[in-house]
Design an enzyme around this catalytic site. Structure first.
Site, mmCIF file in Angstrom:
data_model
loop_
_atom_site.group_PDB
_atom_site.id
_atom_site.type_symbol
_atom_site.label_atom_id
_atom_site.label_comp_id
_atom_site.label_asym_id
_atom_site.label_seq_id
_atom_site.Cartn_x
_atom_site.Cartn_y
_atom_site.Cartn_z
ATOM 1 N N LYS A 269 0.754 -1.253 -0.435
ATOM 2 C CA LYS A 269 0.133 0.052 -0.108
ATOM 3 C C LYS A 269 0.678 1.096 -0.024
ATOM 4 O O LYS A 269 0.696 2.247 -0.530
ATOM 5 C CB LYS A 269 -0.973 0.229 1.166
ATOM 6 C CG LYS A 269 -2.043 -1.148 1.053
ATOM 7 C CD LYS A 269 -3.602 -1.063 1.936
ATOM 8 C CE LYS A 269 -4.376 -1.749 1.146
ATOM 9 N NZ LYS A 269 -5.339 -2.099 2.461
ATOM 10 N N LYS B 260 -2.905 -11.084 -7.867
ATOM 11 C CA LYS B 260 -4.119 -11.726 -6.538
ATOM 12 C C LYS B 260 -5.705 -10.030 -7.210
ATOM 13 O O LYS B 260 -4.871 -8.926 -7.985
ATOM 14 C CB LYS B 260 -4.458 -10.868 -4.959
ATOM 15 C CG LYS B 260 -4.264 -9.964 -4.002
ATOM 16 C CD LYS B 260 -4.651 -10.127 -3.061
ATOM 17 C CE LYS B 260 -4.942 -8.825 -3.061
ATOM 18 N NZ LYS B 260 -5.223 -8.289 -1.409
ATOM 19 N N LYS C 129 -10.115 -4.996 -5.943
ATOM 20 C CA LYS C 129 -10.541 -3.886 -6.752
ATOM 21 C C LYS C 129 -9.829 -3.099 -7.700
ATOM 22 O O LYS C 129 -9.998 -1.930 -8.205
ATOM 23 C CB LYS C 129 -11.679 -2.532 -5.511
ATOM 24 C CG LYS C 129 -12.289 -3.581 -5.610
ATOM 25 C CD LYS C 129 -13.699 -3.600 -4.651
ATOM 26 C CE LYS C 129 -12.727 -4.140 -3.237
ATOM 27 N NZ LYS C 129 -13.536 -3.930 -1.830
HETATM 28 P P1 AMP Z 1 -11.082 -6.966 1.871
HETATM 29 O O1 AMP Z 1 -11.923 -6.068 0.306
HETATM 30 O O2 AMP Z 1 -9.774 -6.600 1.482
HETATM 31 O O3 AMP Z 1 -11.968 -6.519 3.757
HETATM 32 O O4 AMP Z 1 -10.750 -8.436 2.267
HETATM 33 C C1 AMP Z 1 -12.348 -9.118 2.755
HETATM 34 C C2 AMP Z 1 -11.908 -10.869 2.653
HETATM 35 O O5 AMP Z 1 -11.675 -11.185 1.008
HETATM 36 C C3 AMP Z 1 -10.529 -10.799 3.236
HETATM 37 O O6 AMP Z 1 -10.458 -11.849 3.859
HETATM 38 C C4 AMP Z 1 -9.004 -10.925 2.204
HETATM 39 O O7 AMP Z 1 -8.095 -11.621 2.910
HETATM 40 C C5 AMP Z 1 -10.157 -11.824 1.205
HETATM 41 N N1 AMP Z 1 -9.685 -11.672 -0.762
HETATM 42 C C6 AMP Z 1 -9.396 -10.616 -0.787
HETATM 43 N N2 AMP Z 1 -8.796 -10.677 -2.279
HETATM 44 C C7 AMP Z 1 -9.072 -12.207 -2.178
HETATM 45 C C8 AMP Z 1 -8.334 -12.516 -2.865
HETATM 46 N N3 AMP Z 1 -8.112 -11.858 -4.694
HETATM 47 N N4 AMP Z 1 -8.751 -13.803 -3.377
HETATM 48 C C9 AMP Z 1 -9.389 -14.674 -2.419
HETATM 49 N N5 AMP Z 1 -9.937 -13.820 -1.483
HETATM 50 C C10 AMP Z 1 -9.337 -13.019 -1.228
#
Ligand code: AMP
Ligand code: TRP
Length: 335
Positions: free
Chosen positions: A112, A193, A196
């Site tokens: 980040k 990965k 967004k």
């Molecule tokens: P966030 O949107 O960063 O708050 O992520 C929410 C959840 O989604 C967390 O448990 C992340 O580890 C999971 N997550 C986010 N991106 C991915 C991805 N590309 N593949 C698998 N899990 C994800």
């Protein structure tokens, strides 16, 4: 088992969020032996650029999404992080147990820092300690997350151990729970990965229309795509990623058989993407059809959504307050 997880309200949910985390949340709340807490990590989301005008809508929309995907207020405690001041209070106490270099080593922080050079704020740095407080304040034993959060959980366990060593056994050391697809890759660059920040075409949002889903899957990098020095790697990863999405969404026996056949073809270098891709798009569209319907219905009732969050805050707050009181006593603040 006591279970907790959170998710940031910052734009649309994508299939990576669902297949990496939320799918497990819904499964885990289905087991009566589990005591589940799921929350909107709105304080964490302030560490990225955001618009104050959009934030409250993002919080409500994400709650709608979670309910539409199957979380239920009767089975889980669903709440908004910022409405429970005890999380941030515990963060301050835990901050004094963490060394600066430990936070400097966090991969997500380093990523980040590169992405938002104009806004390297202290919140971004302290993010993992707030996350540890979110977990430890409920004395949770397990945390269902995607692979990118594992390092933060290791730090959480280290903080719990340190606290226990110093003040006497108190916090459990929470383990992570992963799905079979803990890391879904970007559709446009399968070496990264799905997220967004990768751009519109790189992810499939759960709310994407069938038309958009078809277009995005069609243009996803697969075995024929990828040029330059990473071409080989990208090619392999692209096909594998699409296949793993297919496998994760295949529910019926027929779909599982279909997956096995596609996988065999892929291994033999004979997978016809002109057939596989439209079929994958169809599978995604069907899988989330029910979600889209429920989401549209729930969107008409913001009062109900607010009530779910308020009830959740009431329940979670009582537990968090009790833990914090005990912590204050243990560390010598209670006179
Ligand atoms: P966030 O949107 O960063 O708050 O992520 C929410 C959840 O989604 C967390 O448990 C992340 O580890 C999971 N997550 C986010 N991106 C991915 C991805 N590309 N593949 C698998 N899990 C994800
Ligand atoms: N950092 C997590 C993410 O981006 C969200 C989060 C905040 C979280 N607090 C948590 C996840 C506590 C699990 C437990 O995905």
């Amino acid at each position: 088992m006591k279970i907790i997880s959170g998710i940031q309200p910052s734009g649309e949910l994508h299939i990576g969020n669902y297949l990496g985390a939320i799918k497990n949340w819904v499964r885990l709340q289905g087991d009566q032996k589990n005591d589940c807490f799921f929350f909107i990590a709105d304080y964490h989301s302030l560490t990225e650029d955001y618009s104050p005008k959009e934030k409250s809508k993002e919080i409500l929309d994400l709650t709608i999404d979670l309910l539409a995907l199957g979380l239920g207020p009767k089975k889980s405690v669903i709440f908004q992080q910022s409405q429970i001041p005890f999380h941030t209070e515990l963060t301050w106490i835990l901050n004094t147990l963490v060394k600066i270099p430990e936070l400097e080593r966090m991969t997500q922080f380093k990523d980040k820092v590169k992405k938002q050079k104009h806004n390297i704020n202290i919140g971004l740095f302290d993010y993992p300690v707030l996350m540890a407080a979110d977990i430890l304040i409920y004395k949770a034993e397990a945390v269902p997350v995607g692979e990118d959060q594992i390092q933060h959980l290791e730090l959480t366990r280290e903080i719990a151990r340190r606290f226990n060593d110093k003040f006497g056994k108190f916090f459990p050391e929470p383990k992570s729970i992963l799905t079979e697809t803990p890391k879904i890759m970007s559709l446009t660059d399968p070496t990264k990965k799905m997220s967004k920040s990768g751009g519109d075409k790189s992810y499939i949002a759960l709310a994407d229309s069938p038309k958009i889903i078809k277009e995005k899957v069609k243009s996803a990098v697969s075995d024929s795509g990828g040029q330059g020095k990473n071409a080989g790697l990208t090619a392999q990863a692209g096909g594998d990623n699409l296949l793993s999405i297919f496998n994760a969404l295949a529910e019926t026996k027929e779909e599982k058989v279909e997956y096995m056949n596609y996988k065999k073809d892929h291994k033999a270098g004979k997978l016809k993407y002109s057939q596989f891709k439209p079929r994958l798009a169809e599978l995604i569209i069907n899988y989330f059809a029910d979600y889209r319907k429920k989401r549209a219905k729930l969107s008409k009732n913001p009062e109900y959504i607010k009530k779910v969050l308020k009830d959740g805050v009431d329940k979670a707050s009582a537990i968090a307050e009790k833990t914090l009181k005990e912590v204050k006593k243990k560390i010598g603040l209670t006179i």
